[in-house]
Design a protein around this motif. Structure first.
Motif, mmCIF file in Angstrom:
data_model
loop_
_atom_site.group_PDB
_atom_site.id
_atom_site.type_symbol
_atom_site.label_atom_id
_atom_site.label_comp_id
_atom_site.label_asym_id
_atom_site.label_seq_id
_atom_site.Cartn_x
_atom_site.Cartn_y
_atom_site.Cartn_z
ATOM 1 N N GLU A 148 0.824 -1.213 0.000
ATOM 2 C CA GLU A 148 0.000 0.000 0.000
ATOM 3 C C GLU A 148 0.856 1.260 0.000
ATOM 4 O O GLU A 148 0.423 2.300 -0.474
ATOM 5 C CB GLU A 148 -0.939 -0.012 1.205
ATOM 6 C CG GLU A 148 -2.025 -1.074 1.113
ATOM 7 C CD GLU A 148 -2.926 -1.112 2.329
ATOM 8 O OE1 GLU A 148 -2.948 -0.129 3.101
ATOM 9 O OE2 GLU A 148 -3.619 -2.134 2.524
ATOM 10 N N SER A 218 -9.154 -2.831 -3.673
ATOM 11 C CA SER A 218 -9.281 -1.375 -3.630
ATOM 12 C C SER A 218 -8.220 -0.719 -2.757
ATOM 13 O O SER A 218 -7.847 0.440 -2.991
ATOM 14 C CB SER A 218 -10.677 -0.989 -3.127
ATOM 15 O OG SER A 218 -10.910 -1.524 -1.832
ATOM 16 N N GLU A 222 -4.466 3.316 -4.806
ATOM 17 C CA GLU A 222 -3.586 4.484 -4.748
ATOM 18 C C GLU A 222 -2.150 4.097 -5.100
ATOM 19 O O GLU A 222 -1.467 4.819 -5.834
ATOM 20 C CB GLU A 222 -3.622 5.125 -3.364
ATOM 21 C CG GLU A 222 -2.730 6.358 -3.264
ATOM 22 C CD GLU A 222 -2.753 6.988 -1.879
ATOM 23 O OE1 GLU A 222 -2.066 8.011 -1.699
ATOM 24 O OE2 GLU A 222 -3.434 6.462 -0.976
ATOM 25 N N ARG A 225 -1.848 3.717 -8.847
ATOM 26 C CA ARG A 225 -1.784 5.029 -9.508
ATOM 27 C C ARG A 225 -0.407 5.657 -9.328
ATOM 28 O O ARG A 225 0.182 6.161 -10.290
ATOM 29 C CB ARG A 225 -2.871 5.959 -8.950
ATOM 30 C CG ARG A 225 -2.825 7.370 -9.547
ATOM 31 C CD ARG A 225 -3.750 8.328 -8.817
ATOM 32 N NE ARG A 225 -3.443 8.430 -7.387
ATOM 33 C CZ ARG A 225 -2.404 9.115 -6.896
ATOM 34 N NH1 ARG A 225 -1.559 9.747 -7.704
ATOM 35 N NH2 ARG A 225 -2.215 9.161 -5.599
ATOM 36 N N ARG A 226 0.117 5.631 -8.131
ATOM 37 C CA ARG A 226 1.428 6.218 -7.871
ATOM 38 C C ARG A 226 2.509 5.505 -8.681
ATOM 39 O O ARG A 226 3.435 6.140 -9.186
ATOM 40 C CB ARG A 226 1.753 6.142 -6.376
ATOM 41 C CG ARG A 226 0.840 6.971 -5.486
ATOM 42 C CD ARG A 226 1.243 6.833 -4.026
ATOM 43 N NE ARG A 226 2.540 7.454 -3.802
ATOM 44 C CZ ARG A 226 3.324 7.173 -2.758
ATOM 45 N NH1 ARG A 226 2.953 6.260 -1.865
ATOM 46 N NH2 ARG A 226 4.483 7.788 -2.622
ATOM 47 N N CYS A 236 8.149 6.071 -3.584
ATOM 48 C CA CYS A 236 7.216 5.012 -3.968
ATOM 49 C C CYS A 236 8.049 3.979 -4.723
ATOM 50 O O CYS A 236 8.210 4.063 -5.945
ATOM 51 C CB CYS A 236 6.091 5.556 -4.839
ATOM 52 S SG CYS A 236 4.855 4.290 -5.304
ATOM 53 N N GLU A 258 -8.216 4.043 -9.731
ATOM 54 C CA GLU A 258 -7.703 5.420 -9.751
ATOM 55 C C GLU A 258 -6.888 5.735 -11.003
ATOM 56 O O GLU A 258 -6.374 6.849 -11.136
ATOM 57 C CB GLU A 258 -6.866 5.687 -8.493
ATOM 58 C CG GLU A 258 -7.676 5.689 -7.213
ATOM 59 C CD GLU A 258 -6.885 6.214 -6.017
ATOM 60 O OE1 GLU A 258 -5.858 6.886 -6.229
ATOM 61 O OE2 GLU A 258 -7.303 5.932 -4.880
#
Length: 272
Positions: A148, A218, A222, A225-226, A236, A258
């Motif tokens: 995450e 879900s 994020e 997307r990153r 990241c 996203e």
């Protein structure tokens, strides 16, 4: 993301390939079949097959599907895993050794499987011996996930080093990583999550010529997307995947939620 309900969407982002499937089960099955195809291809070359396996919730469907495919050359496979908590009992429900016994090595007859021991009396010596075995196996395939916080294995942002001189090391886990372990149900509270782990480093993972990355759910949207949109940096770590010559990321509609596919190159859809 309803447009994906009847289709698989294929996306290229630099050298990185993505497949977006209708469900996490479909994404896991697709990753498993890609891994199976590679195992068969490597076996035709007539050499032993070194494979690094990830753990965690992201691998549930991939390993379930992979170990259910008949006729794979498991008797030629030398298996490794990429990380383990320091100081956790091997029979603890969150132990990655237990995880891989239950979901992999008890389901298929592998030639050899080398477990990572975070309880070794001399963890430095254990790490050197582990890497020696991994080097001899010349791993050609790695199944992994993305955390995450964008981590690869247990290389969290503060610990990640794209030019790490170490092949394996003990790291301190950040709070985001440790909270993920609680949210996935491995531990009842943050206090129970070990603060350190033994992990393969990013250069070790990137020396493997083929990476198959399973990233469902879900909670990973994020991070996905990153991975595609942010500058390549240890803030990241998964952004570095965009530089690997052969990496495919398998997503479901939730983990892809996203993404702005219009802004990504070479996005196509096809019937499942």
């Amino acid at each position: 993301m309803k447009q994906f309900s009847d289709h698989v969407t294929h996306v290229n982002a630099g050298t990185m390939k993505l497949e977006i499937h209708a469900s996490r089960q479909a994404a896991g099955a697709a990753a498993a079949h890609a891994a199976a195809e590679e195992l068969r291809r490597l076996d035709r070359l007539g050499k032993s097959i070194g494979v690094i396996f990830a753990t965690g919730a992201s691998q549930f469907d991939t390993l379930e599907a992979l170990t259910s495919i008949p006729g794979l050359p498991w008797d030629h496979v030398q298996g490794f895993h990429m990380d383990e908590y320091v100081g956790i009992d091997e029979n603890h429900p969150a132990s990655f050794r237990r995880y891989l016994r239950e979901r992999l090595t008890r389901r298929v007859a592998m030639r050899e499987f080398y477990e990572m021991d975070g309880n070794a009396a001399d963890i430095g010596l254990f790490g050197r011996e582990y890497i020696h075995k991994l080097d001899l196996a010349e791993a050609k395939l790695c199944l992994l996930g993305i955390g995450e916080n964008g981590h690869l294995a247990f290389n969290d942002p503060a610990e990640a080093d794209f030019d790490d001189p170490q092949a394996i090391k003990v790291v301190t886990l950040d709070d985001a990583c440790r909270r993920q372990q609680v949210s996935e149900g491995w531990f009842a509270s943050l206090e129970e999550v070990p603060k350190q782990a033994l992990t393969l480093t990013i250069p070790t993972l990137f020396r493997v010529p083929k990476l198959i990355v399973s990233v469902p759910g879900s909670r990973k949207a994020e991070a996905v997307r990153r991975t595609l949109e942010e500058p390549i940096a240890t803030a990241c770590p998964s952004t570095l995947l965009r530089t690997h010559p052969d990496v495919t990321i398998y997503l479901d509609v939730d983990s892809a939620a996203e993404l702005n596919l219009v802004s990504l190159p070479h996005s196509t859809s096809c019937l499942k």
